[in-house]
Scaffold this motif. Structure first.
Motif, mmCIF file in Angstrom:
data_model
loop_
_atom_site.group_PDB
_atom_site.id
_atom_site.type_symbol
_atom_site.label_atom_id
_atom_site.label_comp_id
_atom_site.label_asym_id
_atom_site.label_seq_id
_atom_site.Cartn_x
_atom_site.Cartn_y
_atom_site.Cartn_z
ATOM 1 N N ILE A 58 0.794 -1.147 0.045
ATOM 2 C CA ILE A 58 -0.029 0.045 -0.064
ATOM 3 C C ILE A 58 0.807 1.197 -0.163
ATOM 4 O O ILE A 58 0.695 2.288 -0.754
ATOM 5 N N SER A 62 1.000 4.070 -3.088
ATOM 6 C CA SER A 62 0.901 5.721 -2.413
ATOM 7 C C SER A 62 2.024 6.482 -3.153
ATOM 8 O O SER A 62 1.725 7.540 -3.618
ATOM 9 N N ASP A 66 2.222 9.295 -5.508
ATOM 10 C CA ASP A 66 2.655 10.626 -5.272
ATOM 11 C C ASP A 66 3.522 11.235 -6.011
ATOM 12 O O ASP A 66 3.697 12.343 -6.110
ATOM 13 N N VAL A 120 -5.943 4.120 4.958
ATOM 14 C CA VAL A 120 -5.759 4.339 3.752
ATOM 15 C C VAL A 120 -6.468 5.563 3.155
ATOM 16 O O VAL A 120 -6.159 6.254 2.243
ATOM 17 N N LEU A 123 -5.082 8.506 4.408
ATOM 18 C CA LEU A 123 -3.729 8.624 3.727
ATOM 19 C C LEU A 123 -4.063 9.475 2.468
ATOM 20 O O LEU A 123 -3.415 10.874 2.245
ATOM 21 N N ASP A 130 -2.273 18.035 1.458
ATOM 22 C CA ASP A 130 -1.027 18.553 0.972
ATOM 23 C C ASP A 130 -0.887 19.317 -0.162
ATOM 24 O O ASP A 130 -0.238 20.427 -0.272
ATOM 25 N N ASP A 189 11.817 14.081 7.959
ATOM 26 C CA ASP A 189 11.892 14.014 6.437
ATOM 27 C C ASP A 189 11.698 15.545 5.805
ATOM 28 O O ASP A 189 12.521 15.885 4.887
ATOM 29 N N LYS A 203 17.874 12.874 -3.836
ATOM 30 C CA LYS A 203 16.920 13.979 -4.508
ATOM 31 C C LYS A 203 17.421 15.123 -4.462
ATOM 32 O O LYS A 203 18.232 15.325 -3.358
ATOM 33 N N LYS A 213 5.475 23.534 -0.408
ATOM 34 C CA LYS A 213 5.277 22.973 0.712
ATOM 35 C C LYS A 213 6.015 23.744 1.886
ATOM 36 O O LYS A 213 7.278 23.804 1.946
HETATM 37 C C1 FPP Z 1 4.722 11.016 0.348
HETATM 38 O O1 FPP Z 1 4.908 12.448 0.832
HETATM 39 C C2 FPP Z 1 3.437 10.791 0.230
HETATM 40 C C3 FPP Z 1 2.849 10.018 1.051
HETATM 41 C C4 FPP Z 1 3.083 9.535 2.385
HETATM 42 C C5 FPP Z 1 1.288 9.542 0.889
HETATM 43 C C6 FPP Z 1 0.617 9.562 -0.402
HETATM 44 C C7 FPP Z 1 -0.598 9.150 -0.735
HETATM 45 C C8 FPP Z 1 -1.379 9.039 -1.609
HETATM 46 C C9 FPP Z 1 -1.086 9.559 -3.032
HETATM 47 C C10 FPP Z 1 -2.599 8.724 -1.668
HETATM 48 C C11 FPP Z 1 -3.007 7.584 -2.472
HETATM 49 C C12 FPP Z 1 -3.169 6.075 -1.697
HETATM 50 C C13 FPP Z 1 -3.021 4.786 -2.518
HETATM 51 C C14 FPP Z 1 -2.933 3.768 -1.583
HETATM 52 C C15 FPP Z 1 -2.648 4.695 -4.000
HETATM 53 P P1 FPP Z 1 6.045 13.475 0.224
HETATM 54 O O2 FPP Z 1 5.706 13.929 -1.020
HETATM 55 O O3 FPP Z 1 6.004 14.553 1.306
HETATM 56 O O4 FPP Z 1 7.367 12.714 0.528
HETATM 57 P P2 FPP Z 1 8.542 12.282 -0.684
HETATM 58 O O5 FPP Z 1 9.233 13.399 -0.402
HETATM 59 O O6 FPP Z 1 8.754 10.932 -0.091
HETATM 60 O O7 FPP Z 1 7.889 12.189 -1.941
#
Ligand code: FPP
Ligand code: MG
Length: 296
Positions: A58, A62, A66, A120, A123, A130, A189, A203, A213
Motif C-alpha cells: 500500500i 501511495s 505521489d 488508507v 492517507l 497536502d 523528512d 534527490k 510545501k
Molecule cells: C509522500 O509524501 C506521500 C505519502 C506519504 C502519501 C501519498 C498518498 C497518496 C498518493 C494517496 C493514494 C493512496 C494509495 C494507496 C494509492 P511526500 O511527497 O511529502 O514525500 P516524498 O518526498 O517521499 O515524495
C-alpha cells in the motif's frame, strides 16, 4: 525476518501472473521498510509477515501516485516509475499494488481490515490536503500537523495498532506509539529536505518549498522573521531559488533556530512514542532513534 516480507511481496506479485507487472516491480527501489520493521518488532508471528507485506505494498502504491502528483523524477536515488514508464503506468501500477494488497487484507479479521482501510482513506485525504496547501502560504502549525498526521502517520499508526492486535498487546498504547513515530518521521523528512546531503538523500534538497510545501522549519522561520524578511521569504515561495537565495534561507534558519526547533519537536514526539509503550522495549526505542537521527 525482513527477507520473509520481501518474499511474501514477491509471492503476491507472482500470483498476478503478469510478466509486465513483474518487470515494473523489479524497477521499484526497496525503501527503509519502516512499517514492516515496526510490525515485525511488535508481532512475532507468521500473520505479521502478511500484514507487513500488505502495508508495504500500500505504501509503495501511495508513492507511485505521489511521484506523479509531485512530478518527481527520482525516488530513493533511482529514476521513478513515472520517469521511466510515464504517469499512466505509474498510476495503474499503484492501483494494482494496492488492490492486490486489499485482496490479501480481506483475509484478516474485520477489526484489522477496517483499521488499515480507514488509514488508507486518511492517507488519501492527507495527500489531498497536502496538494491543496500548496495553493497558499500556510503558516499554521496545527494545519501542517493535521496534514502530516493523515498523509504519513495514519498508516504507521495503523501498522503498530494492528500488530498489537495480532499479538494481544495493548492496541491503544501501540497506536499512540505509531502515531507519534509517524509524525516525527515526516518532520525529520521535512528537515532533511533542507539540510541533507543530496547524494545521500537521493534527490535535490530544498525542493519542498519550491513545490509549495511550507514545512515545519519554514513555518518556524516565517513566524520568527521581521516583516521585511517575511515578505522576502514569501516572494521565494514556489520559485526556482538560486544558490544565493538558498544560502539566505539556510542562514535565516540558523539565526532563528528554526531547524533546531523542528528537531526538538520531532524528539518530543519520539519521547511521547516511547512513553506510550513499555519504555524498556529496546527494539522499539531503536526504531525511534534510527528514524530521528538519520541522514536520509
Ligand atoms: C509522500 O509524501 C506521500 C505519502 C506519504 C502519501 C501519498 C498518498 C497518496 C498518493 C494517496 C493514494 C493512496 C494509495 C494507496 C494509492 P511526500 O511527497 O511529502 O514525500 P516524498 O518526498 O517521499 O515524495
Ligand atoms: Mg512526494
Amino acid at each position: 525476518m525482513l527477507d520473509l516480507v520481501e518474499n511474501r511481496i514477491e509471492k503476491y506479485i507472482d500470483e498476478l501472473q503478469d510478466s509486465y507487472i513483474k518487470e515494473l516491480f523489479k524497477r521499484l527501489p526497496v525503501g527503509k521498510r519502516l512499517r514492516a520493521k515496526l510490525i515485525l518488532k511488535i508481532a512475532k508471528k507468521d500473520e505479521a509477515i502478511d500484514l507487513a507485506a500488505i502495508i508495504e505494498m500500500i505504501h509503495a502504491a501511495s508513492l507511485l501516485h505521489d511521484d506523479v502528483i509531485d512530478d518527481a523524477m527520482t525516488r530513493r536515488g533511482a529514476p521513478s516509475i513515472n520517469a521511466l514508464y510515464g504517469n499512466k503506468t505509474s498510476i495503474m501500477f499503484g492501483d494494482i499494488l494496492y488492490s492486490k494488497a486489499f485482496f490479501e487484507l480481506a483475509k484478516f479479521e474485520s477489526e484489522i481490515a477496517k483499521i488499515v482501510s480507514n488509514a488508507v482513506t486518511q492517507l488519501s485525504i492527507g495527500e489531498l490536503l497536502d496538494v491543496n496547501l500548496t495553493k497558499n502560504f500556510n503558516t499554521d502549525i496545527d494545519i501542517y500537523l493535521d496534514m502530516i498526521y493523515k498523509k504519513t502517520a495514519s498508516l504507521i499508526e495503523a501498522s503498530a495498532e494492528c500488530a498489537a492486535i495480532l499479538s494481544d498487546k495493548d492496541k491503544d498504547a501501540y497506536a499512540i506509539y505509531g502515531k507519534n513515530l509517524g509524525l516525527a518521521f515526516q518532520i525529520v523528512d521535512d528537515i532533511l529536505d533542507i539540510v541533507a546531503d543530496e547524494k545521500k538523500l537521493g534527490k535535490p534538497t530544498m525542493n519542498d518549498f519550491k513545490e509549495g510545501k511550507v514545512t515545519l522549519p519554514y513555518i518556524y522561520l516565517y513566524n520568527a522573521l521581521e516583516e521585511k524578511d517575511k515578505e522576502k521569504l514569501k516572494s521565494l515561495f514556489k520559485k526556482e531559488v538560486n544558490a544565493q537565495e538558498k544560502e539566505w534561507i539556510k542562514n535565516k534558519m540558523i539565526q532563528t533556530n528554526s531547524i533546531q526547533k523542528a528537531i526538538n519537536y520531532a524528539q518530543k514526539l519520539g519521547n511521547e512514542a516511547i512513553n506510550a509503550i513499555d519504555s524498556k522495549d529496546e527494539e522499539l526505542i531503536e526504531i525511534m532513534k534510527n528514524l530521528i537521527y538519520r541522514e536520509y
